[in-house]
Scaffold this motif. Structure first.
Motif, PDB file in Angstrom:
ATOM      1  N   UNK A  92      11.293   7.485  -1.086  1.00 35.04           N
ATOM      2  CA  UNK A  92      11.234   6.724  -2.549  1.00 35.04           C
ATOM      3  C   UNK A  92      10.499   7.406  -3.800  1.00 35.04           C
ATOM      4  N   UNK A  93       9.979   8.531  -3.561  1.00 33.01           N
ATOM      5  CA  UNK A  93       9.516   9.425  -4.539  1.00 33.01           C
ATOM      6  C   UNK A  93      10.729  10.314  -4.969  1.00 33.01           C
ATOM      7  N   UNK A  94      11.439  10.728  -4.075  1.00 36.06           N
ATOM      8  CA  UNK A  94      12.637  11.686  -4.336  1.00 36.06           C
ATOM      9  C   UNK A  94      13.638  10.919  -5.159  1.00 36.06           C
TER      10      UNK A  94
ATOM     11  N   UNK B 291       1.006  -1.202   0.046  1.00 39.46           N
ATOM     12  CA  UNK B 291       0.045  -0.063   0.005  1.00 39.46           C
ATOM     13  C   UNK B 291       0.972   1.446   0.041  1.00 39.46           C
ATOM     14  N   UNK B 292       1.892   1.225   0.721  1.00 39.44           N
ATOM     15  CA  UNK B 292       2.859   2.391   0.709  1.00 39.44           C
ATOM     16  C   UNK B 292       3.152   2.818  -0.445  1.00 39.44           C
ATOM     17  N   UNK B 293       3.758   1.952  -1.386  1.00 38.96           N
ATOM     18  CA  UNK B 293       4.381   2.125  -2.608  1.00 38.96           C
ATOM     19  C   UNK B 293       3.099   2.612  -3.530  1.00 38.96           C
ATOM     20  N   UNK B 294       1.959   2.323  -3.425  1.00 38.35           N
ATOM     21  CA  UNK B 294       0.695   2.457  -4.216  1.00 38.35           C
ATOM     22  C   UNK B 294       0.486   3.914  -3.824  1.00 38.35           C
ATOM     23  N   UNK B 295       0.588   4.263  -2.568  1.00 36.77           N
ATOM     24  CA  UNK B 295       0.149   5.589  -2.162  1.00 36.77           C
ATOM     25  C   UNK B 295       1.217   6.619  -3.018  1.00 36.77           C
ATOM     26  N   UNK B 296       2.582   6.130  -2.939  1.00 35.66           N
ATOM     27  CA  UNK B 296       3.542   7.138  -3.318  1.00 35.66           C
ATOM     28  C   UNK B 296       3.544   7.476  -4.916  1.00 35.66           C
ATOM     29  N   UNK B 297       2.916   6.220  -5.552  1.00 38.95           N
ATOM     30  CA  UNK B 297       2.715   6.465  -7.169  1.00 38.95           C
ATOM     31  C   UNK B 297       1.547   7.404  -7.145  1.00 38.95           C
ATOM     32  N   UNK B 298       0.489   7.331  -6.463  1.00 36.89           N
ATOM     33  CA  UNK B 298      -0.685   7.989  -6.674  1.00 36.89           C
ATOM     34  C   UNK B 298      -0.400   9.546  -6.240  1.00 36.89           C
ATOM     35  N   UNK B 299       0.550   9.695  -5.343  1.00 29.44           N
ATOM     36  CA  UNK B 299       0.804  10.987  -5.045  1.00 29.44           C
ATOM     37  C   UNK B 299       1.690  11.626  -5.996  1.00 29.44           C
ATOM     38  N   UNK B 300       2.314  10.953  -6.574  1.00 31.33           N
ATOM     39  CA  UNK B 300       3.412  11.395  -7.810  1.00 31.33           C
ATOM     40  C   UNK B 300       2.369  11.831  -8.997  1.00 31.33           C
ATOM     41  N   UNK B 301       1.539  11.052  -9.307  1.00 31.43           N
ATOM     42  CA  UNK B 301       0.443  11.207 -10.336  1.00 31.43           C
ATOM     43  C   UNK B 301      -0.219  12.502  -9.941  1.00 31.43           C
ATOM     44  N   UNK B 302      -0.885  12.636  -8.948  1.00 30.28           N
ATOM     45  CA  UNK B 302      -1.545  13.605  -8.564  1.00 30.28           C
ATOM     46  C   UNK B 302      -0.837  15.036  -8.543  1.00 30.28           C
ATOM     47  N   UNK B 303       0.535  14.993  -7.998  1.00 31.33           N
ATOM     48  CA  UNK B 303       1.230  16.238  -7.794  1.00 31.33           C
ATOM     49  C   UNK B 303       2.253  16.371  -8.911  1.00 31.33           C
ATOM     50  N   UNK B 304       1.943  15.829 -10.265  1.00 27.66           N
ATOM     51  CA  UNK B 304       2.872  15.553 -11.289  1.00 27.66           C
ATOM     52  C   UNK B 304       3.659  16.982 -11.526  1.00 27.66           C
TER      53      UNK B 304
END
Length: 798
Positions: A717-719, A430-443
């Motif tokens: 991870x996002x960084x 779930x943690x990785x999935x949330x990170x990907x969602x956040x990256x897409x939302x704040x691209x």
């Protein structure tokens, strides 16, 4: 001060204190950009100023013709009388020796050595009286006594010769020794790309050295004109006169200056390119920071708009702040540039002397700093256009910088994403999935990181790849030579033909040698549209084989290949017919191809055929059998044949391009350090702003059960992921896009290159990308490590 202005400055001071870390980061990025831009501009100014000063003191000729053989002084006098643009002229007598014939000794310590590895011709001359003087550190033209010699500063720098050392020349009549009394700078031959250098001895010593034998007598016919711009016309007139001596290369004033600028000025150009990339990074960061600040202050902006303050005045508050930061950054960068320039111009001062005193250097620095500041301020103004689009109701009610239509559009996009998003069964947790969602939302916000890392990787990779290209065996093809293992040069010897025969027989009989090509160096007069031109031609079986042609093919029987500069000067293209005059005979040849060459002033040619007798020199290109060490073979032949310079091809490239490669090595190291530093700095700045903005979101995640390690892991991870995307793309871009960028530079330089194919170092590309990602990860860890023990209340607290 008016109330409005006082309010503006009070707001600016408050903003500067509130975002101190971000402001410091902006100042550092602008300072680095200004430092590199100012340093590059000042290095180029110092180089040109030093060259101008040396030219003013030494007065190099506006046109010169080298010659080996007898000189008809009467013909030269008649030529000078027919050309009133000639202000002064003389014939300089010289005697040249191979480096292997020169040795030095230091009586005080017993240290000794020789110049056997030097490729350039060592010419002994007497001091000139009228012009083309060789000058010392005090800009004086020394006249040595008998038994004294003044040595080129290049040997002082390369092998550490000192005043008081003894210099010995091996002649046919025995060794002759001089005491080194000082060092001289040579305006005509100071460039690292020059093929010769001059030693100054007394007139009687020069006569005795010439009579002793073992050297090659030469002359230079030199002309000083009333207008340097007439040099090309005089060159054409000289070449068209068959009675004049021209068994050597012709050189113009423009060619001399170009060689000086290219050999020592490329590093300055590289610094300016690196500065331009840093400015691009600074503009991206400023745009991100300005927009983030406006979004944070949107309700204040809405309130000010509601009470009637014009958007232009609101924008001025922010513009004043960032203009002040730009000014501070440029001031700091200018101070760093002033400190850096003396370190980067030591070689320039050694070869050309100190730049003339004056305000031109200061003016150049101020112009460079003003250009950086102007670009930064204009970038801020562009970003601040958002203030004019802020609507009062949306700003006060919704806290948004978007108007109603944009807000509705964003809401619909977020609703669609929410319907498509499901955390159930998410791969990788779930943690990785949330990170990907956040990256897409704040691209749009996160796009800053990959773009900055792309530019940093490009900044780090391009100078390094250019350095590896200059040092690669492939660069031989840009020097008019094939990719072989060993090169032997035979020019300064009493009996060239006998020595050529002996060396050819020895190499042919050596089982360590797989193939030998012997090329003769001859000088021929070629008919051009505006008159005859003397062309340096390399003749041999397989001439130009293995050299990449930018047009056409290698020459066959009855054909000739021209270097790029010669093709342009002769106005000849592939398929054209040229008339070549060799003594009393002439013949027609067809241009088969055009190639690139930076040697001999970029003006060479190659013809297929047997080496003719009476050549001015010979070059041997040797391919070795598998497993044979080129260094060992070259050393054995260099010792066996004293009048032949034998070097591995790698050493030949290194020696010819030493000044250029050393300058680019320093630039590559500097670009790497700046790239890593800027990437780390921008990462820290970006994450500081993201942490402040995502504080409540992180508190919400903590409240629903996510651990602090998981929350911080998402951010790290996002960084790392976004940095990796930018670093990899930048490393690839430095290889694929770097070539076209360099092509524009080399084509405009006028040194005989039109296309430079990069030979990238895969370790540099991989290591640079890995280093950048590691820097991003370490910056993220270092910034978030203090939050490991944070509680939910800490996240949710304002």
């Amino acid at each position: 001060m008016s109330p409005a202005r006082a309010l503006r400055w009070r707001q600016v001071r408050g903003d500067l204190r509130h975002d101190a870390a971000v402001n410091v980061a902006l100042v550092v990025v602008v300072a680095l950009s200004a430092c590199l831009m100012g340093t590059g501009a000042m290095v180029m100014e110092r180089l040109l100023s030093s060259v101008d000063r040396l030219f003013e003191v030494a007065q190099p000729p506006h046109f010169l013709q080298m010659h080996k053989g007898e000189v008809d002084l009467a013909a030269l006098t008649r030529f000078a009388d027919r050309h009133p643009e000639i202000e002064s002229w003389f014939v300089e007598e010289m005697v040249g020796f191979d480096g292997a014939a020169l040795a030095w000794e230091r009586p005080a310590t017993g240290a000794s050595g020789d110049l056997g590895e030097s490729l350039i011709d060592n010419l002994f001359v007497a001091q000139n009286e009228t012009f083309d003087r060789l000058v010392d550190a005090a800009d004086a033209a020394p006249v040595p006594e008998d038994g004294e010699v003044y040595v080129p500063v290049a040997y002082q720098e390369s092998i550490g010769l000192q005043v008081g050392d003894l210099l010995t020349v091996a002649t046919s009549s025995g060794p002759r020794t001089w005491e080194v009394r000082g060092f001289v700078r040579d305006a005509q031959m100071a460039s690292s790309l020059s093929s010769a250098t001059r030693f100054v001895v007394s007139e009687s010593d020069l006569a005795a050295l010439t009579a002793a034998g073992g050297g090659q007598p030469e002359v230079i016919v030199e002309y000083l004109l009333t207008d340097p711009g007439l040099a090309s016309d005089l060159e054409r007139a000289y070449a068209a006169d068959p009675a004049l001596p021209k068994n050597g290369q012709a050189v113009t004033y423009t060619m001399i200056r170009t060689l000086h600028a290219i050999s020592d000025g490329l590093a300055a150009v590289a610094l300016v390119l690196v500065a331009a990339l840093l400015i691009a990074i600074a503009l991206l960061v400023i745009r991100f920071v300005v927009r983030g600040r406006l979004e944070d202050d949107v309700r204040q902006i809405g309130a000010m708009r509601a009470i009637g303050i014009p958007a232009r005045d609101i924008g001025r508050v922010y513009l004043t702040r960032y203009s002040l930061l730009a000014a501070v950054g440029c001031a700091v960068g200018g101070a760093l540039a002033v400190l850096a320039v003396p370190l980067l111009t030591r070689g320039v001062q050694t070869h050309y002397g100190a730049a003339a005193a004056g305000g031109r250097g200061t003016l150049v620095l101020l112009v460079a700093l003003a250009a950086v500041a102007l670009v930064v301020v204009l970038g801020c103004r562009r970003a601040l256009r958002l203030v004019r689009r802020v609507e009062v109701v949306d700003a006060l009610v919704h806290g948004s910088t978007l108007d109603r239509r944009q807000s509705r559009r964003r809401a619909r996009r977020q609703a669609r994403r929410a319907r498509r998003t499901s955390l159930a069964g998410a791969r990788g947790g779930v943690t990785r999935r949330l990170a990907l969602i956040d990256l897409r939302a704040d691209a749009r916000q996160w796009s800053l990181v990959p773009v900055v890392f792309f530019l940093c990787a490009f900044l780090m990779g391009l100078p390094a790849h250019l350095l590896s290209t200059l040092e690669s065996p492939r660069f031989l093809t840009y020097m008019g030579a094939p990719q072989v293992d060993v090169r032997a040069d035979l020019q300064l010897a009493d009996d060239l033909e006998a020595l050529r025969t002996d060396l050819t027989a020895a190499l042919t009989a050596d089982d360590r040698v797989a193939d030998v090509q012997v090329h003769a160096l001859v000088l021929a007069d070629v008919e051009a549209p505006d008159g005859r031109r003397t062309v340096r031609v390399e003749v041999g079986e397989g001439a130009a084989q293995g050299i990449e042609m930018i047009d056409g093919a290698a020459p066959g029987p009855g054909e000739i290949a021209l270097s790029l500069l010669n093709a342009e000067e002769l106005q000849a293209a592939v398929g054209d017919t040229l008339t070549i005059h060799e003594g009393d005979q002439s013949r027609s040849v067809v241009v088969s191809g055009v190639y690139q060459d930076v040697t001999s002033g970029g003006k060479t040619a190659k013809m297929h055929g047997d080496p003719p007798p009476g050549a001015t020199g010979y070059t041997f290109f040797v391919d070795l059998a598998e497993g044979v060490d080129p260094v060992a073979l070259a050393a054995s032949y260099d010792e066996r044949f004293e009048d032949v310079t034998v070097l591995p091809m790698t050493a030949y490239v290194e020696q010819t391009m030493t000044h250029v490669t050393s300058a680019f090595r320093a630039t590559a190291v500097l670009a790497t350090a700046f790239g890593l530093g800027v990437a780390t700095l921008i990462t820290v700045t970006f994450l500081q702003l993201r942490l402040a903005r995502e504080r409540r979101a992180m508190g919400t995640l903590s409240a629903v059960g996510f651990s602090t390690a998981e929350i911080l892991g998402q951010l790290r991870g996002k960084t790392a992921a976004t940095a990796a995307v930018g670093a990899v793309l930048g490393a690839v871009g430095a290889v694929t896009l770097g070539g076209p960028v360099l092509d524009v530079l080399v084509a405009s330089a006028g040194v005989g290159l039109a296309h430079l194919e990069l030979a990238p170092d895969p370790w540099v590309a991989t290591g640079g990308a890995v280093a950048l990602v590691a820097a991003a990860w370490l910056a993220a860890v270092g910034l978030t490590v203090r939050l490991r023990g944070a509680s939910t209340s800490t996240w949710l607290r304002d």
